[in-house]
Write an enzyme that holds these catalytic residues in place. Structure first.
Site, PDB file in Angstrom:
ATOM      1  N   CYS A 469       0.738  -1.252  -0.109  1.00 33.34           N
ATOM      2  CA  CYS A 469       0.049   0.197   0.204  1.00 33.34           C
ATOM      3  C   CYS A 469       0.862   1.346  -0.022  1.00 33.34           C
ATOM      4  O   CYS A 469       0.194   2.396  -0.127  1.00 33.34           O
ATOM      5  CB  CYS A 469      -0.943   0.148   1.313  1.00 33.34           C
ATOM      6  SG  CYS A 469      -2.216  -1.466   1.182  1.00 33.34           S
ATOM      7  N   HIS A 470       2.116   1.049   0.140  1.00 27.12           N
ATOM      8  CA  HIS A 470       3.128   2.279   0.258  1.00 27.12           C
ATOM      9  C   HIS A 470       4.088   2.013  -1.117  1.00 27.12           C
ATOM     10  O   HIS A 470       5.140   1.324  -1.057  1.00 27.12           O
ATOM     11  CB  HIS A 470       3.769   2.277   1.385  1.00 27.12           C
ATOM     12  CG  HIS A 470       3.171   2.170   2.749  1.00 27.12           C
ATOM     13  ND1 HIS A 470       3.680   2.165   4.037  1.00 27.12           N
ATOM     14  CD2 HIS A 470       1.711   2.721   2.978  1.00 27.12           C
ATOM     15  CE1 HIS A 470       2.541   2.087   4.752  1.00 27.12           C
ATOM     16  NE2 HIS A 470       1.544   2.447   4.251  1.00 27.12           N
ATOM     17  N   LEU A 471       3.626   3.049  -1.820  1.00 34.42           N
ATOM     18  CA  LEU A 471       4.426   2.628  -3.363  1.00 34.42           C
ATOM     19  C   LEU A 471       5.119   4.021  -3.615  1.00 34.42           C
ATOM     20  O   LEU A 471       4.474   5.171  -3.455  1.00 34.42           O
ATOM     21  CB  LEU A 471       3.409   2.200  -4.384  1.00 34.42           C
ATOM     22  CG  LEU A 471       2.846   1.026  -4.209  1.00 34.42           C
ATOM     23  CD1 LEU A 471       1.551   0.916  -5.112  1.00 34.42           C
ATOM     24  CD2 LEU A 471       3.582  -0.128  -4.210  1.00 34.42           C
TER      25      LEU A 471
END
Length: 541
Positions: A469-471
Site C-alpha cells: 500500500c506504500h508505493l
C-alpha cells in the site's frame, strides 16, 4: 501473446453505488465530450488526484477526472474488492514468476483512501535528505525540497482532513481518539522502556467536523467503508463537495491506456478505454496530471510510446519504472489478560480506528544496521476468525523505508491483460541491509510486547515484496533530467505539460505512512499546473 485471466466479474455492475456526485458525473464515457479540449485531465481519483483536482477546480480551471475503477456499493468490503482487482506478475521467491503481484492499494473511486486507516504523518526532516546514512549507489536520495517548503501544504491538508493526534505541532490539530484497551497496555509498557509514545495521527473525526460526522466506531476502518463520512477519504473530503461544480467532470470506469506525445515537448491527448462499452476514446487537454500510484503511473508512461517518446513518455533518462520502493513491514502480536470489563464487543478492541498509539523512538537508531530504524505502531487485527474474548490481543506493526535500487522496477510484460495492453511486472528484491534492519525492528517489537507481559508472541509477514500500500520512486524527482524523470514540482522533464503527483516522484520513500506527504506534494504541484496553464492561455489568447 498469452492473455492473463480477467479479474472483473461480469456481474460487478450490479454492486456499484448509485451516483453520489450528481447527474453530471457518471460511469463510462459520454460521447458528447468527444471533441472537447479540457484545461486539465487528472488520471486517478485517489489520495493525490483528488487533492490536485480540488485545487485546480478552485483555480477556475476546467477539469476532467478519469478513474479506472468504479463507485462502490456501501456494503462492499476490502476483501471482496481485492478479489475484483487486476493483479500483476511478480517474483515468487523460488526464482519463478506468478500473477499474484499487487499493484494497487485498491482500485475504485477514491482509491486506497476508502479503506486506509487514515494514518496521516508529516515526514521528518531526515526523510527529505537521508544521504548521510542512506547509500543508494548512483541514485540521489535527496528530495528537491525540504520540510520547510512542504509544511504550509501539510497545514492546509490537516485542516481539510481533520487530522487529530500525532506529536509536536501536528498534535495541536485536534484531540486524539481515545486509546484502545491494547494501546493503554502498550503505552504503559513503552514508558517503562523509556519510550515516548503518542497518539497516531489520524484523518478521522473524533468529533463532528466540517460537515462530516464523528466516528461512530461501528466497524474497523481498514476493512470497511466509512458509513458516516468521519474518515477523511478522497470521496468524502474532496470529490463529493465538487458535485455540481460546472468546472468538474468525473468519469469512472475509464482506463487510461497511453499518453499521446505529438511534439517534442507536449502531450496532447490520452487514449482511454471505456470499460463498460469496451470502446476507445481520445481525450484532448492542455495539461495532464498523473495520479495512478507508483506502479500504475510508471506502467502508463512506459505504454506511451511514439515518435517523440520512443521508450515511453518521460523515459528520456531510462528511469521510468526504476527505483521502486515499497517499504518493509511486519506484524508482531501477542496476548495479555483482558483488563476488567473488556469484551469482544468492546468497540475499542475490534472497531473504530485501527491505530491509536505510535512509537518513533527507533526511527533513527545507531544500534540498527545503517543507523536508520523505523516506526512501531498499533495495528489492530481485522480478521474476525482470530478474535478472542478471553484475552486481549496486542498487535503492532513496524514500517521502515527501503533503499532505492535501480534493479527494483516496474516494467511491462510480453503478456497482455484483459484490456489487451501489456501486463504489469513488479520486479522487486529486498535489499539484504533492509532485511537486517527489519529483523532489528521486529526484535524491538517483541521487546515491547514482552514488557507488556504478552505471551504467545507471533510474527506475521506482510508480503510487502509482492506489492504494498506504500508505493514510491518510479518517476523520481530531481533537477537534472539525466538522472530523474520529473522536477521538484512533479513536471516531466521531457513532457512539461505532464505532472506526476503520486508517490512515484519520491527519490526516498521515508519511513512513515506516505499518504499525507503525497497529498501535500499533489497540492504543491497543482499550484505549478495552474500557473503554467495561466501562462499558456495568455500566450494563445
Amino acid at each position: 501473446m498469452e492473455r492473463l485471466r480477467g479479474t472483473l466479474p461480469t456481474d460487478t455492475r450490479h454492486a456499484w453505488h448509485p451516483d453520489p456526485l450528481g447527474p453530471a458525473h457518471r460511469d463510462g464515457w459520454d460521447s458528447q465530450d468527444d471533441g472537447r479540449v479540457w484545461d486539465v485531465v487528472v488520471i486517478g481519483s485517489g489520495a493525490s488526484g483528488s487533492v490536485a483536482a480540488d485545487r485546480l477546480v478552485r483555480q477556475g480551471l476546467d477539469v476532467l477526472m478519469i478513474e479506472e475503477g468504479f463507485r462502490l456499493s456501501p456494503d462492499l468490503g476490502n476483501p471482496e474488492l481485492d478479489d475484483m482487482c487486476r493483479t500483476a506478475l511478480v517474483r515468487d521467491g523460488d526464482g519463478g514468476w506468478s500473477d499474484e503481484g499487487w499493484p494497487w492499494t485498491t482500485s475504485n473511486l477514491g482509491g486506497g483512501t476508502v479503506f486506509y486507516g487514515g494514518a496521516s504523518w508529516r515526514y521528518r526532516p531526515f526523510d527529505f535528505d537521508p544521504s548521510e546514512l542512506i547509500d543508494a549507489g548512483d541514485l540521489d536520495v535527496r528530495w528537491p525540497y525540504g520540510l520547510a517548503e512542504i509544511a504550509p501544504y501539510y497545514d492546509v491538508l490537516e485542516r481539510r482532513l481533520g487530522v487529530c493526534g500525532g506529536e509536536g505541532k501536528q498534535s495541536s490539530r485536534g484531540a486524539a481518539h481515545p486509546p484502545t484497551a491494547a494501546a493503554e497496555v502498550l503505552y504503559e509498557a513503552g514508558t517503562e522502556l523509556g519510550y515516548e509514545p503518542f497518539p497516531t495521527p489520524l484523518a478521522i473525526n473524533r468529533h463532528a467536523y466540517d460537515r462530516r460526522s464523528a466516528c461512530a466506531r461501528t466497524s474497523l476502518c481498514v476493512s470497511h467503508q466509512c458509513s458516516t463520512g468521519a474518515k477523511g477519504d478522497a470521496v468524502a473530503v474532496f470529490l463529493a463537495p465538487m458535485a455540481g461544480h460546472p468546472n468538474f467532470t468525473l468519469r469512472t470506469g475509464v482506463r487510461a491506456l497511453r499518453l499521446d506525445q505529438e511534439s517534442r515537448d507536449a502531450v496532447t491527448a490520452v487514449t482511454c478505454l471505456d470499460r463498460l462499452s469496451r470502446t476507445a476514446h481520445r481525450i484532448r487537454a492542455w495539461s495532464f496530471v498523473v495520479a495512478c500510484n507508483a506502479i500504475q503511473t510508471a506502467a502508463l508512461l512506459l505504454r506511451s510510446r511514439g515518435v517523440h517518446a520512443p521508450d515511453g513518455v518521460g523515459n528520456h533518462s531510462g528511469l521510468v519504472g526504476r527505483g521502486l520502493t515499497m517499504k518493509l513491514s511486519e506484524y508482531v502480536a501477542g496476548y495479555v489478560e483482558a483488563p476488567a470489563g473488556t469484551t469482544l464487543a468492546d468497540w475499542r478492541t475490534h472497531s473504530g480506528p485501527f491505530s491509536t498509539i505510535a512509537f518513533l523512538d527507533h526511527y533513527l537508531d545507531t544500534d540498527c544496521p545503517t543507523g536508520v530504524g523505523g516506526l512501531i505502531y498499533e495495528s489492530k487485527n481485522d480478521m474476525p476468525e482470530r478474535f478472542r474474548d478471553d484475552v486481549l490481543e496486542l498487535r503492532i506493526e513496524t514500517i521502515l523505508a527501503d533503499h532505492p535500487n535501480l534493479d527494483n522496477r516496474v516494467r511491462l510484460s510480453r503478456h497482455v491483460d484483459e484490456d489487451g495492453v501489456p501486463a504489469v511486472v513488479i520486479d522487486y528484491t529486498p535489499d539484504p541491509r533492509d532485511l537486517r534492519r527489519l529483523s532489528y525492528m521486529t526484535d524491538r517489537c517483541e521487546q515491547l510486547l514482552r514488557q507488556a507481559g504478552a505471551t504467545g508472541i507471533q510474527h506475521e509477514e506482510s508480503d510487502f515484496a509482492h506489492g504494498s500500500c506504500h508505493l514510491h520512486g518510479t518517476c523520481r524527482a530531481g533537477s537534472d533530467p539525466a538522472t530523474s524523470v520529473v522536477d521538484g514540482w512533479g513536471r516531466v522533464h521531457s513532457a512539461p505539460n505532464v505532472y506526476v503527483v503520486d508517490g512515484s516522484f519520491m527519490p526516498y520513500p521515508g519511513g512513515l505512512n506516505p499518504t499525507l506527504t503525497i497529498q501535500a506534494h499533489a497540492l504543491r504541484s497543482a499550484r505549478a499546473v495552474a500557473g503554467d496553464l495561466t501562462t499558456r492561455h495568455a500566450v494563445h489568447a
